[in-house]
Design a protein around this motif. Structure first.
Motif, short mmCIF file in Angstrom:
data_model
loop_
_atom_site.label_atom_id
_atom_site.label_comp_id
_atom_site.label_asym_id
_atom_site.label_seq_id
_atom_site.Cartn_x
_atom_site.Cartn_y
_atom_site.Cartn_z
N PRO A 199 0.82 -1.22 0.00
CA PRO A 199 0.00 0.00 0.00
C PRO A 199 0.86 1.26 0.00
O PRO A 199 1.92 1.32 0.60
CB PRO A 199 -0.80 -0.11 1.31
CG PRO A 199 -0.72 -1.56 1.68
CD PRO A 199 0.61 -2.03 1.20
N SER A 229 -1.42 6.15 -3.25
CA SER A 229 -2.46 5.92 -4.25
C SER A 229 -3.55 4.98 -3.72
O SER A 229 -4.74 5.21 -3.95
CB SER A 229 -1.85 5.34 -5.54
OG SER A 229 -0.97 6.26 -6.13
N VAL A 230 -3.12 3.93 -3.04
CA VAL A 230 -4.09 3.00 -2.46
C VAL A 230 -4.95 3.70 -1.41
O VAL A 230 -6.16 3.46 -1.32
CB VAL A 230 -3.37 1.78 -1.85
CG1 VAL A 230 -4.35 0.91 -1.07
CG2 VAL A 230 -2.70 0.95 -2.93
N ILE A 259 -8.58 4.65 -9.84
CA ILE A 259 -7.60 3.71 -10.39
C ILE A 259 -7.31 4.03 -11.84
O ILE A 259 -6.17 3.92 -12.30
CB ILE A 259 -8.10 2.26 -10.23
CG1 ILE A 259 -8.16 1.87 -8.75
CG2 ILE A 259 -7.21 1.28 -11.00
CD1 ILE A 259 -8.88 0.57 -8.48
N SER A 296 -4.93 -5.27 -8.51
CA SER A 296 -4.70 -5.25 -7.06
C SER A 296 -5.46 -4.10 -6.41
O SER A 296 -6.14 -4.29 -5.39
CB SER A 296 -3.20 -5.12 -6.78
OG SER A 296 -2.95 -4.96 -5.41
N ASP A 297 -5.37 -2.91 -7.01
CA ASP A 297 -6.06 -1.75 -6.45
C ASP A 297 -7.58 -1.92 -6.51
O ASP A 297 -8.31 -1.41 -5.65
CB ASP A 297 -5.67 -0.48 -7.21
CG ASP A 297 -4.23 -0.05 -6.92
OD1 ASP A 297 -3.61 -0.63 -6.02
OD2 ASP A 297 -3.74 0.85 -7.61
N TYR A 326 -9.06 -3.45 -3.46
CA TYR A 326 -9.28 -2.47 -2.39
C TYR A 326 -10.55 -1.67 -2.66
O TYR A 326 -11.34 -1.40 -1.75
CB TYR A 326 -8.09 -1.51 -2.31
CG TYR A 326 -6.83 -2.11 -1.75
CD1 TYR A 326 -6.70 -2.38 -0.39
CD2 TYR A 326 -5.74 -2.37 -2.58
CE1 TYR A 326 -5.53 -2.92 0.12
CE2 TYR A 326 -4.56 -2.91 -2.06
CZ TYR A 326 -4.46 -3.18 -0.73
OH TYR A 326 -3.30 -3.71 -0.21
#
Length: 205
Positions: free
Chosen positions: A21, A24-25, A44, A161-162, A165
């Motif tokens: 992380p 940005s995350v 994203i 991946s993002d 989240y």
């Protein structure tokens, strides 16, 4: 064409890079909590657009371009840090009302801009890509196409991946009461402000 032998280790390296992380995350999660999964996904999109521009800079490899970007790092970093602190402060002071109600218009441009600016604000991302991507190219063939292909693969892995989240945070927002939203906003706001201070204090490698 990318050598198939490197694909698996390259994907694993990209995944390791993506799951750690960063600022940005934090923005993706904050926007997903406030505006829903779509808000996170548009954020994203912004980070992806900024990342592909970074990959392009690495791929063309022009010394003048790299020198300009390197010289602009300090300004870009400080602007991004101030922006993170500002949106973190706004989130910290929010009333607990979810930003997007049913039927509201999603501020797409705002989320894309936030994602792009936050990603570009972290000079470490470009420095990482410039050091990381060339390790996987075949020097006997033109580098531009290889670096762009590898960069796009890295971008897709990071976006996936993002998105996890964003989906998790977007679903979680439906379970939040106003009091819990206030608490989450304050925690997210503090995280963003800390991220902004962290960016401002970073030294170029």
């Amino acid at each position: 064409m990318i050598d198939p032998v490197i694909i698996v280790p390259y994907l694993l390296a990209c995944l390791l890079f993506a799951v750690i992380p960063g600022p940005s995350v934090s923005v993706v999660i904050a926007n997903s909590l406030a505006g829903g999964t779509k808000a996170g996904l548009f954020t994203i999109l912004g980070t992806a657009l900024s990342m592909i521009s970074m990959v392009f800079v690495v791929a063309i490899g022009l010394e003048a371009v790299m020198t300009f970007v390197s010289g602009a790092f300090e300004i870009i970093k400080l602007i991004g840090a101030a922006y993170l602190i500002w949106i973190g402060w706004k989130m910290f002071r929010s009333s607990g009302r979810l930003d997007m109600a049913a039927g509201d218009r999603l501020p797409i441009g705002r989320y894309i801009w936030q994602g792009a600016l936050t990603n570009w604000s972290n000079p470490k991302t470009l420095l990482f890509l410039s050091a990381f991507l060339p390790q996987f190219i075949d020097l006997s063939r033109p580098a531009f196409g290889q670096i762009m292909t590898l960069g796009i693969i890295c971008l897709v892995v990071a976006a996936c991946s993002d998105s996890v989240y964003a989906l998790a945070a977007g679903q979680a927002r439906h379970l939040l009461t106003a009091a819990r939203v206030r608490m989450v906003n304050r925690v997210s706001g503090v995280i963003l402000m800390i991220g902004g201070v962290w960016l401002a204090l970073q030294k170029r490698a």
